[in-house]
Design a protein around this motif. Structure first.
Motif, PDB file in Angstrom:
ATOM      1  N   LYS A  43       0.817  -1.211   0.000  1.00 28.80           N
ATOM      2  CA  LYS A  43       0.000   0.000   0.000  1.00 28.80           C
ATOM      3  C   LYS A  43       0.859   1.273   0.000  1.00 28.80           C
ATOM      4  O   LYS A  43       0.695   2.164   0.842  1.00 28.80           O
ATOM      5  CB  LYS A  43      -0.962   0.020   1.197  1.00 28.80           C
ATOM      6  CG  LYS A  43      -1.909  -1.171   1.242  1.00 28.80           C
ATOM      7  CD  LYS A  43      -2.882  -1.056   2.386  1.00 28.80           C
ATOM      8  CE  LYS A  43      -3.743  -2.290   2.541  1.00 28.80           C
ATOM      9  NZ  LYS A  43      -4.492  -2.672   1.341  1.00 28.80           N
ATOM     10  N   PRO A  44       1.774   1.385  -0.945  1.00 26.42           N
ATOM     11  CA  PRO A  44       2.641   2.579  -0.973  1.00 26.42           C
ATOM     12  C   PRO A  44       1.878   3.817  -1.403  1.00 26.42           C
ATOM     13  O   PRO A  44       0.893   3.747  -2.151  1.00 26.42           O
ATOM     14  CB  PRO A  44       3.698   2.201  -2.018  1.00 26.42           C
ATOM     15  CG  PRO A  44       2.987   1.269  -2.940  1.00 26.42           C
ATOM     16  CD  PRO A  44       2.060   0.467  -2.069  1.00 26.42           C
ATOM     17  N   ASP A  45       2.331   4.961  -0.928  1.00 18.20           N
ATOM     18  CA  ASP A  45       1.829   6.226  -1.466  1.00 18.20           C
ATOM     19  C   ASP A  45       2.928   6.961  -2.237  1.00 18.20           C
ATOM     20  O   ASP A  45       2.738   8.082  -2.681  1.00 18.20           O
ATOM     21  CB  ASP A  45       1.227   7.110  -0.371  1.00 18.20           C
ATOM     22  CG  ASP A  45       2.147   7.321   0.812  1.00 18.20           C
ATOM     23  OD1 ASP A  45       3.363   7.029   0.687  1.00 18.20           O
ATOM     24  OD2 ASP A  45       1.678   7.761   1.865  1.00 18.20           O
ATOM     25  N   LEU A  46       4.097   6.305  -2.396  1.00 19.16           N
ATOM     26  CA  LEU A  46       5.173   6.812  -3.246  1.00 19.16           C
ATOM     27  C   LEU A  46       6.093   5.654  -3.597  1.00 19.16           C
ATOM     28  O   LEU A  46       6.481   4.877  -2.729  1.00 19.16           O
ATOM     29  CB  LEU A  46       5.976   7.904  -2.544  1.00 19.16           C
ATOM     30  CG  LEU A  46       7.188   8.434  -3.320  1.00 19.16           C
ATOM     31  CD1 LEU A  46       6.763   9.128  -4.613  1.00 19.16           C
ATOM     32  CD2 LEU A  46       8.016   9.396  -2.459  1.00 19.16           C
ATOM     33  N   ILE A  47       6.420   5.543  -4.882  1.00 21.84           N
ATOM     34  CA  ILE A  47       7.373   4.536  -5.353  1.00 21.84           C
ATOM     35  C   ILE A  47       8.532   5.269  -6.015  1.00 21.84           C
ATOM     36  O   ILE A  47       8.331   6.069  -6.936  1.00 21.84           O
ATOM     37  CB  ILE A  47       6.718   3.565  -6.349  1.00 21.84           C
ATOM     38  CG1 ILE A  47       5.574   2.801  -5.664  1.00 21.84           C
ATOM     39  CG2 ILE A  47       7.746   2.580  -6.906  1.00 21.84           C
ATOM     40  CD1 ILE A  47       4.752   1.951  -6.615  1.00 21.84           C
ATOM     41  N   LEU A  48       9.742   5.014  -5.543  1.00 25.32           N
ATOM     42  CA  LEU A  48      10.940   5.660  -6.076  1.00 25.32           C
ATOM     43  C   LEU A  48      11.718   4.659  -6.930  1.00 25.32           C
ATOM     44  O   LEU A  48      12.013   3.553  -6.487  1.00 25.32           O
ATOM     45  CB  LEU A  48      11.825   6.160  -4.930  1.00 25.32           C
ATOM     46  CG  LEU A  48      11.215   7.259  -4.058  1.00 25.32           C
ATOM     47  CD1 LEU A  48      12.083   7.493  -2.827  1.00 25.32           C
ATOM     48  CD2 LEU A  48      11.058   8.556  -4.843  1.00 25.32           C
ATOM     49  N   ALA A  49      12.044   5.063  -8.148  1.00 26.53           N
ATOM     50  CA  ALA A  49      12.765   4.190  -9.077  1.00 26.53           C
ATOM     51  C   ALA A  49      13.833   4.990  -9.817  1.00 26.53           C
ATOM     52  O   ALA A  49      13.945   4.926 -11.037  1.00 26.53           O
ATOM     53  CB  ALA A  49      11.796   3.550 -10.057  1.00 26.53           C
ATOM     54  N   LEU A  50      14.617   5.740  -9.077  1.00 25.60           N
ATOM     55  CA  LEU A  50      15.605   6.631  -9.686  1.00 25.60           C
ATOM     56  C   LEU A  50      16.839   5.884 -10.179  1.00 25.60           C
ATOM     57  O   LEU A  50      17.266   6.063 -11.319  1.00 25.60           O
ATOM     58  CB  LEU A  50      16.002   7.715  -8.678  1.00 25.60           C
ATOM     59  CG  LEU A  50      14.912   8.740  -8.405  1.00 25.60           C
ATOM     60  CD1 LEU A  50      15.152   9.450  -7.088  1.00 25.60           C
ATOM     61  CD2 LEU A  50      14.835   9.730  -9.546  1.00 25.60           C
ATOM     62  N   TYR A  51      17.443   5.064  -9.317  1.00 24.64           N
ATOM     63  CA  TYR A  51      18.605   4.279  -9.750  1.00 24.64           C
ATOM     64  C   TYR A  51      18.082   2.946 -10.265  1.00 24.64           C
ATOM     65  O   TYR A  51      18.000   1.956  -9.556  1.00 24.64           O
ATOM     66  CB  TYR A  51      19.600   4.073  -8.604  1.00 24.64           C
ATOM     67  CG  TYR A  51      20.831   3.301  -9.050  1.00 24.64           C
ATOM     68  CD1 TYR A  51      21.711   3.854  -9.966  1.00 24.64           C
ATOM     69  CD2 TYR A  51      21.099   2.024  -8.571  1.00 24.64           C
ATOM     70  CE1 TYR A  51      22.836   3.162 -10.390  1.00 24.64           C
ATOM     71  CE2 TYR A  51      22.223   1.321  -8.981  1.00 24.64           C
ATOM     72  CZ  TYR A  51      23.088   1.893  -9.897  1.00 24.64           C
ATOM     73  OH  TYR A  51      24.197   1.196 -10.329  1.00 24.64           O
ATOM     74  N   GLY A  52      17.664   2.956 -11.526  1.00 25.46           N
ATOM     75  CA  GLY A  52      17.063   1.764 -12.088  1.00 25.46           C
ATOM     76  C   GLY A  52      16.874   1.904 -13.579  1.00 25.46           C
ATOM     77  O   GLY A  52      17.370   2.832 -14.217  1.00 25.46           O
ATOM     78  N   GLY A  53      16.126   0.955 -14.130  1.00 25.84           N
ATOM     79  CA  GLY A  53      15.885   0.932 -15.561  1.00 25.84           C
ATOM     80  C   GLY A  53      14.467   0.517 -15.883  1.00 25.84           C
ATOM     81  O   GLY A  53      14.240  -0.343 -16.726  1.00 25.84           O
ATOM     82  N   LEU A  54      13.492   1.115 -15.187  1.00 23.26           N
ATOM     83  CA  LEU A  54      12.092   0.793 -15.446  1.00 23.26           C
ATOM     84  C   LEU A  54      11.757   0.949 -16.932  1.00 23.26           C
ATOM     85  O   LEU A  54      12.158   1.926 -17.565  1.00 23.26           O
ATOM     86  CB  LEU A  54      11.161   1.725 -14.669  1.00 23.26           C
ATOM     87  CG  LEU A  54      10.865   1.462 -13.187  1.00 23.26           C
ATOM     88  CD1 LEU A  54       9.783   2.417 -12.717  1.00 23.26           C
ATOM     89  CD2 LEU A  54      10.452   0.021 -12.930  1.00 23.26           C
ATOM     90  N   THR A  55      11.024  -0.005 -17.463  1.00 16.74           N
ATOM     91  CA  THR A  55      10.473   0.166 -18.798  1.00 16.74           C
ATOM     92  C   THR A  55       9.201   1.002 -18.688  1.00 16.74           C
ATOM     93  O   THR A  55       8.647   1.183 -17.596  1.00 16.74           O
ATOM     94  CB  THR A  55      10.124  -1.178 -19.431  1.00 16.74           C
ATOM     95  OG1 THR A  55       9.059  -1.791 -18.677  1.00 16.74           O
ATOM     96  CG2 THR A  55      11.324  -2.111 -19.450  1.00 16.74           C
ATOM     97  N   LYS A  56       8.720   1.466 -19.825  1.00 17.75           N
ATOM     98  CA  LYS A  56       7.489   2.247 -19.818  1.00 17.75           C
ATOM     99  C   LYS A  56       6.316   1.412 -19.316  1.00 17.75           C
ATOM    100  O   LYS A  56       5.436   1.913 -18.598  1.00 17.75           O
ATOM    101  CB  LYS A  56       7.205   2.766 -21.228  1.00 17.75           C
ATOM    102  CG  LYS A  56       6.065   3.762 -21.307  1.00 17.75           C
ATOM    103  CD  LYS A  56       5.949   4.348 -22.706  1.00 17.75           C
ATOM    104  CE  LYS A  56       4.838   5.391 -22.769  1.00 17.75           C
ATOM    105  NZ  LYS A  56       4.745   5.990 -24.139  1.00 17.75           N
ATOM    106  N   GLU A  57       6.307   0.129 -19.675  1.00 16.89           N
ATOM    107  CA  GLU A  57       5.234  -0.761 -19.231  1.00 16.89           C
ATOM    108  C   GLU A  57       5.278  -0.976 -17.720  1.00 16.89           C
ATOM    109  O   GLU A  57       4.234  -0.968 -17.047  1.00 16.89           O
ATOM    110  CB  GLU A  57       5.330  -2.107 -19.962  1.00 16.89           C
ATOM    111  CG  GLU A  57       5.040  -2.055 -21.449  1.00 16.89           C
ATOM    112  CD  GLU A  57       6.194  -1.510 -22.275  1.00 16.89           C
ATOM    113  OE1 GLU A  57       5.974  -1.163 -23.453  1.00 16.89           O
ATOM    114  OE2 GLU A  57       7.321  -1.407 -21.737  1.00 16.89           O
ATOM    115  N   GLN A  58       6.477  -1.157 -17.187  1.00 20.32           N
ATOM    116  CA  GLN A  58       6.613  -1.330 -15.740  1.00 20.32           C
ATOM    117  C   GLN A  58       6.194  -0.073 -15.000  1.00 20.32           C
ATOM    118  O   GLN A  58       5.527  -0.135 -13.956  1.00 20.32           O
ATOM    119  CB  GLN A  58       8.059  -1.704 -15.402  1.00 20.32           C
ATOM    120  CG  GLN A  58       8.463  -3.081 -15.880  1.00 20.32           C
ATOM    121  CD  GLN A  58       9.963  -3.274 -15.900  1.00 20.32           C
ATOM    122  OE1 GLN A  58      10.732  -2.350 -15.619  1.00 20.32           O
ATOM    123  NE2 GLN A  58      10.396  -4.471 -16.236  1.00 20.32           N
TER     124      GLN A  58
END
Length: 354
Positions: free
Chosen positions: A134-149
């Motif tokens: 139940k997050p209210d913020l997800i941080l993905a700065l040092y990563g390689g998220l795809t647009k779909e993810q």
């Protein structure tokens, strides 16, 4: 994700098969919106929110102070901890530490409950497990998220993805920290944390004037020889200390954080210093010194090699490159580099004792 820092992120593949939970989601893509949120704020300061943060897939607006933070970025938890918050979930990369919190960050965790550890096995974030937190913020700065993810995660919480100005896994630790500060409403605290660590690095560089302008490179014996480019955070540790990247490094690697090089390009290793991240110092050094394309380089003959044991806390911290790990790393790496570039081949480059 491979746990070994030699394997790095090379086995990571886009999770194009992930089911898209929704595309019109909280904090979803808005390519036409700029980074126009407030630049400063502290926890509890109503003026800090809403804040809009631009990234690779548009921008994300965080409407109020987050209370349940999940870090998908592999090192983002350190920036959160440095600003006095504890994530409810973290993503494990290396070390196998409880809560994915390294020893260099334990003081900031204090007596708080360790976060739930998520894993990225190469198929992308564990969307269902993240949603269950139940997050209210997800941080993905040092990563390689795809647009779909990104779209999948955005279905249930605002997501701050990697910045578009840098390669995937290439966000500088300073930008990572400042961006997390804005997302948490703690921009001023983040700026002070960055300034403090930069001051420590600068002081170390001043103590070692021989570093300035000397060329250096980081590499690892992964499937031959893998060299890190100038945008990789590990390379920025060296440039922060005053070293220069080799000419032609990025043109040989391309627009990635690093790449394998052929035996014909071992000239990229023949620098003022080469820092090897290895799984076994003695065995890997012996193997490298038996490689005909490497053993006769000046960097070897003149004793300008540094070996970092990737299985140690020091090795893990060296790959982590965060606002919390950097002081830990610099304290141990600087003496090794000083011994490597002192001009005397007989000077032994010692391993840190703690």
């Amino acid at each position: 994700m491979p746990r070994s820092s030699r394997a790095l992120r090379l086995a990571a593949v886009p999770a194009s098969a992930l089911l898209l939970l929704a595309t019109a989601a909280c904090g979803g893509p808005d390519p036409g919106t700029g980074d126009s949120g407030p630049e400063a704020g502290t926890t509890g300061d109503a003026g800090a929110f809403p804040v809009t943060i631009a990234h690779k897939y548009g921008s994300t607006t965080i409407k109020s102070e987050p209370e349940r933070i999940v870090t998908v970025g592999l090192t983002d938890q350190d920036a959160v901890l440095a600003l006095g918050e504890v994530p409810v979930g973290t993503t494990e990369w290396l070390g196998g530490y409880k809560g994915a919190i390294g020893p260099w960050a334990q003081d900031e965790l204090g007596g708080a409950k360790a976060p739930t550890v998520l894993k990225d096995t190469g198929t992308g974030p564990q969307v269902e497990r993240i949603a269950a937190l139940k997050p209210d913020l997800i941080l993905a700065l040092y990563g390689g998220l795809t647009k779909e993810q990104y779209a999948s995660l955005s279905a249930f919480a605002p997501v701050v993805a990697q910045p578009k100005e840098h390669n995937d896994y290439g966000v500088p630790w300073q930008e990572q920290t400042r961006t997390v500060g804005r997302a948490l409403g703690k921009a001023e605290e983040a700026a002070k944390a960055v300034e403090s660590v930069e001051a420590k690095i600068a002081a170390t560089a001043d103590e070692h004037p021989g570093f300035k302008g000397t060329t250096a490179v980081m590499a690892t014996p992964y499937e031959g020889i893998f060299v890190f480019g100038s945008q990789d955070p590990r390379s920025r540790v060296l440039t922060g200390l005053g070293f220069a990247m080799p000419d032609g490094l990025d043109s040989a690697i391309g627009d990635k954080f690093g790449a394998g090089i052929s035996k014909e390009r071992t000239d990229l290793l023949d620098q003022g210093a080469v820092v090897w991240i290895v799984g076994d110092v003695a065995k890997d050094a012996q193997k490298l010194h038996g490689d005909a394309s490497y053993k006769d380089l000046k960097v070897v003959k003149e004793g300008r090699e540094v070996f970092v044991d990737e299985t140690s806390d020091f090795g893990h911290a060296t790959s982590f490159v965060s606002v919390l790990s950097l002081p830990y790393v610099v304290e141990r790496l600087a003496p090794q580099l000083a011994a490597a570039v002192d001009g005397s081949p007989s000077t032994k480059v010692e391993q840190p004792t703690s």
